[in-house]
Each structure stands twice: as C-alpha cells, then as structure tokens.
Design an enzyme around this catalytic site. Structure first.
Site, mmCIF file in Angstrom:
data_model
loop_
_atom_site.group_PDB
_atom_site.id
_atom_site.type_symbol
_atom_site.label_atom_id
_atom_site.label_comp_id
_atom_site.label_asym_id
_atom_site.label_seq_id
_atom_site.Cartn_x
_atom_site.Cartn_y
_atom_site.Cartn_z
ATOM 1 N N ARG A 53 0.877 -1.181 0.000
ATOM 2 C CA ARG A 53 0.000 0.000 0.000
ATOM 3 C C ARG A 53 0.907 1.221 0.000
ATOM 4 O O ARG A 53 1.712 1.407 0.921
ATOM 5 C CB ARG A 53 -0.919 -0.006 1.227
ATOM 6 C CG ARG A 53 -1.686 1.295 1.390
ATOM 7 C CD ARG A 53 -2.810 1.195 2.388
ATOM 8 N NE ARG A 53 -3.944 0.476 1.837
ATOM 9 C CZ ARG A 53 -5.197 0.576 2.291
ATOM 10 N NH1 ARG A 53 -5.467 1.364 3.312
ATOM 11 N NH2 ARG A 53 -6.179 -0.109 1.745
ATOM 12 N N HIS A 83 -7.239 0.825 -6.612
ATOM 13 C CA HIS A 83 -7.486 -0.018 -5.431
ATOM 14 C C HIS A 83 -8.203 -1.292 -5.898
ATOM 15 O O HIS A 83 -9.374 -1.529 -5.581
ATOM 16 C CB HIS A 83 -8.334 0.753 -4.421
ATOM 17 C CG HIS A 83 -8.381 0.146 -3.050
ATOM 18 N ND1 HIS A 83 -7.583 -0.919 -2.660
ATOM 19 C CD2 HIS A 83 -9.152 0.458 -1.966
ATOM 20 C CE1 HIS A 83 -7.856 -1.230 -1.409
ATOM 21 N NE2 HIS A 83 -8.800 -0.426 -0.967
ATOM 22 N N ASP A 124 -16.993 7.430 -2.095
ATOM 23 C CA ASP A 124 -15.773 7.274 -1.292
ATOM 24 C C ASP A 124 -15.508 8.623 -0.630
ATOM 25 O O ASP A 124 -16.163 9.630 -0.959
ATOM 26 C CB ASP A 124 -14.623 6.871 -2.232
ATOM 27 C CG ASP A 124 -13.316 6.542 -1.523
ATOM 28 O OD1 ASP A 124 -13.327 6.373 -0.284
ATOM 29 O OD2 ASP A 124 -12.275 6.451 -2.213
ATOM 30 N N CYS A 181 -16.244 1.864 0.102
ATOM 31 C CA CYS A 181 -15.112 0.999 0.479
ATOM 32 C C CYS A 181 -14.787 1.094 1.965
ATOM 33 O O CYS A 181 -14.173 0.194 2.515
ATOM 34 C CB CYS A 181 -13.895 1.324 -0.373
ATOM 35 S SG CYS A 181 -13.281 3.007 -0.190
HETATM 36 N N1 NVA Z 1 -9.744 6.764 -1.724
HETATM 37 C C1 NVA Z 1 -9.437 6.322 -0.396
HETATM 38 C C2 NVA Z 1 -9.737 4.866 -0.246
HETATM 39 C C3 NVA Z 1 -9.492 4.319 1.148
HETATM 40 C C4 NVA Z 1 -9.728 2.853 1.241
HETATM 41 C C5 NVA Z 1 -7.975 6.614 -0.089
HETATM 42 O O1 NVA Z 1 -7.138 6.409 -0.971
HETATM 43 O O2 NVA Z 1 -7.683 7.064 1.011
HETATM 44 N N1 CP Z 2 -11.379 -0.037 2.100
HETATM 45 C C1 CP Z 2 -10.133 -0.149 2.583
HETATM 46 O O1 CP Z 2 -9.168 -0.367 1.839
HETATM 47 O O2 CP Z 2 -10.031 -0.034 3.925
HETATM 48 P P1 CP Z 2 -8.692 0.111 4.769
HETATM 49 O O3 CP Z 2 -8.070 1.435 4.416
HETATM 50 O O4 CP Z 2 -9.141 0.037 6.189
HETATM 51 O O5 CP Z 2 -7.768 -1.017 4.406
#
Ligand code: NVA
Ligand code: CP
Length: 298
Positions: A101, A128, A216, A256
C-alpha cells in the site's frame, strides 16, 4: 517464468478475475476449503494506514496456515531511503508474495519489475483493485451478474473511481461518474473506456436509474491538507436518500470504508437496514484469500 502481479484489475485475464470473485463466494461458505499455504509467507508493506485490507490479508493468510510479516515505512529501511528496487530484490528472495500500500503507483510497478514473487496492489494513489474484487462479489451475492447493469460513481475521480472504470470493462457494466469540476478521473483512462463510461458534473443525473451507487471519501489518504477546501467543492455530491431515490428501487449502495457520515454519505443511507457495506467489508477477506490462493497456486 515471470510471476503474475495484481497491480490493477487489468493485469490478469478477465476470466481469471471473475473466477477469483466466484471462488471468494465459495470460500465464504467453506473457509477451510482454501488450498493450504502452509509455510508460505506474505510480506505486507504499508506506507498508508489500513484496517480492512491489512486484517483481510493477515487473517486470510492465517486461515490458510501461512504467515504474514507487516512492515511500515518507519520500521523498514524504506523509511531511511533504501531504493524500492533493492527492497524488491531482497524481500522477494525471502517471502512468497508481497502486498504493498503506497502513494505513487509507479513505486508498485517498480517493485513488481524487480520482484521474483507476485506483487499485489493493496492501494495506490491511482488504483485499489482489491476493493473491487469485494465489491463485485457483494453485488453478485445480492443481485446476481453485474454484466449489463448500470453503476453510478459519485464524488472524487480517485483511485477507487479508476478501479471502477477498469471493473466496468472487466465485468461489462455501464458506469456514470459524477465529479465536481477539477476532480475528474484520469482523462486517458476515461477515453479508453468511452463506450461504457460517462463523466458528468450532475450527481442526480448520474444516479438516475442505476443498480448500484458507490462513493468514497472526499479527501483520500495523502490529501488531508485539502480536506477543508474539498468539503466546499463536494457539497453537492453527498449520497443521501434523495439521491438514492433517483436510482432503481432495488439499487445497492456501496462504500469501500472508512466512511464519513454527513459528508460523502448521509447516516440514513449508510445505516439503512438493507445497507450492504458490512458485507462488502467482510468480502475483502474472502476475496483477498481467493486472490492469494490464485497467485500462490498459479
Ligand atoms: N480513496 C481512499 C480509499 C481508502 C480505502 C484513499 O485512498 O484514502
Ligand atoms: N477499504 C479499505 O481499503 O479499507 P482500509 O483502508 O481500512 O484497508
């Protein structure tokens, strides 16, 4: 032989992605039937926070009798400037699979280029894909095949939105995207999928007659400093009961998570008795288990 990677939904043949989603539903019914990954190790490199993705990977791996090693920037040499290529060369001689990540998607690509083992995108600034496996599984479980259905993406043209564009291609659905000006998704990606993806500014129009409404957060990880400005820009993009009333009467709502009630989604929609967001979150584990099984078993 080069290992298979899962950096975007388009990295694997569409039929294989669909099979992973089907397998996820099987594993949900019979968790112990997953192929044993005894003595296999998953390396998790997380440069951003996570609850679902991390726990889904760690529990999934544990259920298959494998191990996980969780590393953050702070507790690995990555934080002290070790090049990502070197990290890939070293780690992939020790672990069997890696999930990362991070911020720049190119960092993941670079890691994958130098890795001897499969690399999974656990979220980058651009995509994602793991979340989409769970979202598709959730739609199938509640409504059957998503092929030919209509989906609305409301809000930021971000990493999740980009993965929905890829999912529209893989799973064959129509996608209406509503974003405020200046927050639209990658134009090249939209242009490549113009046969099934439409971008507009009117959120109510995008939500009209769709089978699934998705949103989101308005400020993703790494955009915290823009939070206040974004609150103004996105004020007309809250998914609430009025917006859901434009969608088909049996439309599902997905997010999500984590969610901000009162911002991108109203508490009423989020906490509705029929909300599938908790199934969606649970399905992260089943679908990531199916993905690990696929990539580790070949
Ligand atoms: N768009 C959000 C998704 C989190 C799971 C982010 O990148 O923070
Ligand atoms: N939706 C998602 O990826 O959640 P986290 O950031 O908690 O892993």
């Amino acid at each position: 032989m080069r290992p298979k990677h899962f950096l975007t939904l388009l990295d694997l043949p569409a039929d294989d992605v669909k099979a992973i989603v089907r397998r996820a539903s099987e594993l949900k019914k019979a968790p112990s039937e997953a192929t044993s990954q005894r003595r296999k190790t998953l390396g998790l490199i997380f440069e951003k926070s996570s609850t679902r993705t991390r726990v889904a990977f760690e529990v999934g791996m544990a259920q298959m009798d494998g191990y996980s090693i969780f590393l953050t920037t702070g507790d690995s040499q990555l934080g002290r400037g070790e090049p990502i290529d070197d990290m890939a060369r070293v780690l992939s001689r020790m672990v069997d699979i890696v999930a990362i990540r991070t911020f720049e998607h190119s960092k993941l690509e670079n890691f994958a280029k130098h890795s001897r083992v499969p690399v999974i995108n656990a979220l980058s600034d651009d995509y994602h894909p793991c979340q989409l496996l769970a979202d598709m599984q959730t739609f199938f479980e509640h409504r059957g095949d998503i092929s030919g259905k209509r989906v609305a993406w409301i809000g930021d043209g971000n990493n999740m939105c980009h993965s929905y564009i890829n999912a529209a291609k893989v799973f064959d659905f129509e996608l209406s995207i509503a974003c405020p000006p200046g927050f639209t998704p990658n134009a090249e990606l939209v242009a490549k999928n113009s046969d099934r993806v439409q971008v507009m500014t009117d959120a109510m129009q995008a939500a009209s007659s769709v089978d699934l409404v998705v949103t989101d957060v308005w400020a993703s990880m790494g955009q915290e400093a823009e939070q206040a400005d974004r609150m103004h820009s996105f004020v007309d993009y809250q998914v609430n009961a009025e917006m859901m009333s434009k969608a088909n009467s049996d439309a599902l709502f997905m997010h999500c998570l984590p969610a901000h009630r009162g911002e991108e989604v109203s508490a009423e929609v989020m906490d509705h008795a029929d909300s599938v967001v908790w199934d969606e979150a649970e399905n992260r584990m089943h679908s990531q288990k199916a993905l690990l099984e696929y990539l580790l078993e070949g």
